[in-house]
Design an enzyme around this catalytic site. Structure first.
Site, PDB file in Angstrom:
ATOM      1  N   ARG A   1       0.970  -0.990   0.019  1.00 19.89           N
ATOM      2  CA  ARG A   1       0.029   0.071   0.125  1.00 19.89           C
ATOM      3  C   ARG A   1       1.060   1.375   0.049  1.00 19.89           C
ATOM      4  O   ARG A   1       1.891   1.230   0.611  1.00 19.89           O
ATOM      5  CB  ARG A   1      -0.859   0.001   1.230  1.00 19.89           C
ATOM      6  CG  ARG A   1      -1.917  -1.140   1.378  1.00 19.89           C
ATOM      7  CD  ARG A   1      -3.078  -0.781   0.114  1.00 19.89           C
ATOM      8  NE  ARG A   1      -4.033  -1.889   0.350  1.00 19.89           N
ATOM      9  CZ  ARG A   1      -4.143  -2.960  -0.230  1.00 19.89           C
ATOM     10  NH1 ARG A   1      -3.153  -3.358  -0.966  1.00 19.89           N
ATOM     11  NH2 ARG A   1      -4.988  -3.961  -0.161  1.00 19.89           N
TER      12      ARG A   1
ATOM     13  N   GLU B   1      -3.188   7.075  -4.725  1.00 16.01           N
ATOM     14  CA  GLU B   1      -3.058   5.863  -5.688  1.00 16.01           C
ATOM     15  C   GLU B   1      -2.637   6.287  -6.998  1.00 16.01           C
ATOM     16  O   GLU B   1      -1.855   5.612  -7.620  1.00 16.01           O
ATOM     17  CB  GLU B   1      -4.827   5.473  -5.474  1.00 16.01           C
ATOM     18  CG  GLU B   1      -4.658   4.288  -6.568  1.00 16.01           C
ATOM     19  CD  GLU B   1      -4.254   2.807  -6.231  1.00 16.01           C
ATOM     20  OE1 GLU B   1      -4.125   1.960  -6.848  1.00 16.01           O
ATOM     21  OE2 GLU B   1      -3.811   2.783  -4.779  1.00 16.01           O
TER      22      GLU B   1
ATOM     23  N   HIS C   1      -0.827  -0.307 -10.235  1.00 18.22           N
ATOM     24  CA  HIS C   1      -1.587  -1.127  -9.151  1.00 18.22           C
ATOM     25  C   HIS C   1      -1.857  -2.216 -10.011  1.00 18.22           C
ATOM     26  O   HIS C   1      -3.003  -2.933 -10.099  1.00 18.22           O
ATOM     27  CB  HIS C   1      -2.566  -0.463  -8.553  1.00 18.22           C
ATOM     28  CG  HIS C   1      -2.789  -1.259  -7.081  1.00 18.22           C
ATOM     29  ND1 HIS C   1      -3.820  -0.610  -6.328  1.00 18.22           N
ATOM     30  CD2 HIS C   1      -2.641  -2.314  -6.680  1.00 18.22           C
ATOM     31  CE1 HIS C   1      -3.683  -1.348  -5.159  1.00 18.22           C
ATOM     32  NE2 HIS C   1      -3.240  -2.449  -5.513  1.00 18.22           N
TER      33      HIS C   1
END
Length: 338
Positions: free
Chosen positions: A249, A277, A296
Site C-alpha cells: 500500500r 493511488e 497497481h
C-alpha cells in the site's frame, strides 16, 4: 450431506462478467441456487430484485467493489450465514455487525498473493541486474560499450534482499526466492528467529534490514501502526544505488521523504502503489529514469482473476457440504491483514 444454499453476487459493475469463465459460471449455478445475471452493486436501497434475493440469500459472493454489509443490510438479510470474497482484503465491506452476527467469512487473499509475489520476484531479479537503467543507457548510447565494467557492482549472486512483512505475499516471495543464490532478510515483529529461518530468511530489525539490503521489498499490511513504516530514517540507511519495491500500500512509504532520494538518483524504486493511488499529473515519478511506476497491476488481473473464482468455488463447495472454510477470516486476522 450436500445442500444447495441460496446465494447472491455482490460486487462492482462489470466485475462478475470478468470473474467467471463460462465453465466456472456453470459450476457456480450447480453449487448454489443463484441467478448469475443478478449482481448487487449496492445493498442499501437495493432494487426490488436485489432486495428479494438478499432476503433469501444464505451465502453472499463478493469481489472488488462489494457494498458494505452494514447492520441495516444484515437486517434485510435474515438468512445470511456466510460471505465468500473472491478477492483479497475484506476490510472495505465486512463490518463489525458481520462479526457480531457470527457470519462466516473467507477470502481469496492467498490466491491473490500469487501474482503479486510473481511481480515482486521479477522486480527483484531485474533490480539485481540493473536491467531497466541498463536498457535506457543502451538506448541512449547505441554503440559498443564495456557493460561488464559499468555493471560490475550488480548481479544476483549473494545479493542481499530485505523483505518487510511476513504476510501471505511476503512469505510467497521468500519461497519464490529459494532457488536463487540470494541472502534474504526479514523484518516482522510477529515472527521469531526460528520461524524466519524455517521460511528461509534471517530475522533482523528494520534498521538493519535497510542498511544491509540492496533491494528492499515491502509486504506489510496497511494499519495505523505501519503508516510511513519506511520513512526518512529507513531510506537514509539504504545504500547508494539500492532499490525499494512497494507492492503493498502506498501509505507504508513516506512519499515526501522518498521523492528527494529518487530525484537525486541515490535510490531506485519499483512502485506499483503510491499515495495518492494515482500520482498527480505533474509528479516526477512518471519520468524519473530510476523509477518503474506501474498502475497497481501486481495483483490479479486478466486471466489471473479466474484463479480467484476457482478459490471461491472451492469454498462454496465446502460450505455446501457442511465443511468449514479452508481459508477463513476472523476479526483477529484483520489486525494483521491488508
Amino acid at each position: 450431506m450436500t445442500t444447495t444454499p441460496t446465494a447472491l453476487l455482490a460486487m462492482g459493475p462489470g466485475i462478475a462478467d470478468r470473474l467467471f469463465t463460462p465453465v466456472q459460471r456453470a459450476r457456480l449455478t450447480a453449487l448454489v441456487d443463484t441467478d448469475p445475471a443478478l449482481v448487487a452493486h449496492r445493498l442499501t436501497g437495493p432494487t426490488p430484485e436485489v432486495a428479494r434475493a438478499l432476503a433469501r440469500a444464505e451465502l453472499l459472493i463478493t469481489c472488488w467493489g462489494a457494498p458494505p454489509l452494514t447492520a441495516d443490510v444484515l437486517a434485510a438479510a435474515p438468512r445470511l450465514r456466510a460471505v465468500v470474497h473472491a478477492a483479497g482484503s475484506v476490510k472495505h465491506h465486512i463490518t463489525r455487525a458481520c462479526w457480531e452476527r457470527g457470519i462466516q467469512v473467507t477470502s481469496a487473499a492467498g490466491a491473490n498473493a500469487l501474482p503479486v509475489a510473481e511481480y515482486t520476484l521479477a522486480a527483484i531479479l531485474f533490480a539485481g541486474k540493473n536491467v531497466l537503467p541498463a536498457a535506457r543507457r543502451y538506448r541512449e548510447l547505441r554503440v559498443p560499450h564495456d557493460w561488464r565494467a559499468e555493471l560490475a557492482e550488480h548481479g544476483n549472486y549473494r545479493r542481499c534482499v530485505g523483505i518487510v512483512g511476513a504476510s501471505r505475499i511476503g512469505r510467497r516471495v521468500i519461497e519464490l526466492l529459494r532457488p536463487f543464490d540470494l541472502d534474504v532478510l526479514l523484518f516482522d515483529p510477529y515472527v521469531d528467529a526460528g520461524a524466519a529461518a524455517r521460511l528461509g530468511a534471517e530475522k533482523v530489525e528494520l534498521a538493519e534490514l535497510c542498511a544491509r539490503s540492496r533491494i528492499v521489498s515491502v509486504h506489510a499490511p496497511e494499519l495505523p501502526a505501519t503508516r510511513h513504516l519506511i520513512g526518512a530514517a529507513q531510506l537514509a540507511a539504504m545504500a547508494d544505488g539500492a532499490t525499494l519495491i512497494n507492492t503493498s500500500r502506498g501509505s507504508l512509504i513516506d512519499g515526501e521523504a522518498l521523492l528527494p532520494e529518487l530525484v537525486s538518483g541515490r535510490l531506485n524504486a519499483v512502485l506499483d502503489v503510491t499515495e495518492p493511488e494515482v500520482p498527480s499529473a505533474g509528479s516526477p515519478l512518471y519520468d524519473l529514469p530510476n523509477v518503474l511506476l506501474t498502475p497497481h497491476v501486481a495483483g490479479s488481473l486478466g486471466d489471473e482473476i479466474h484463479r480467484l473464482a476457482d478459490f471461491a468455488l472451492e469454498e462454496i463447495a465446502r460450505y455446501a457440504q457442511g465443511l468449514p472454510f479452508a481459508d477463513p477470516v476472523t476479526p483477529q486476522d484483520l489486525a494483521r491483514m491488508a
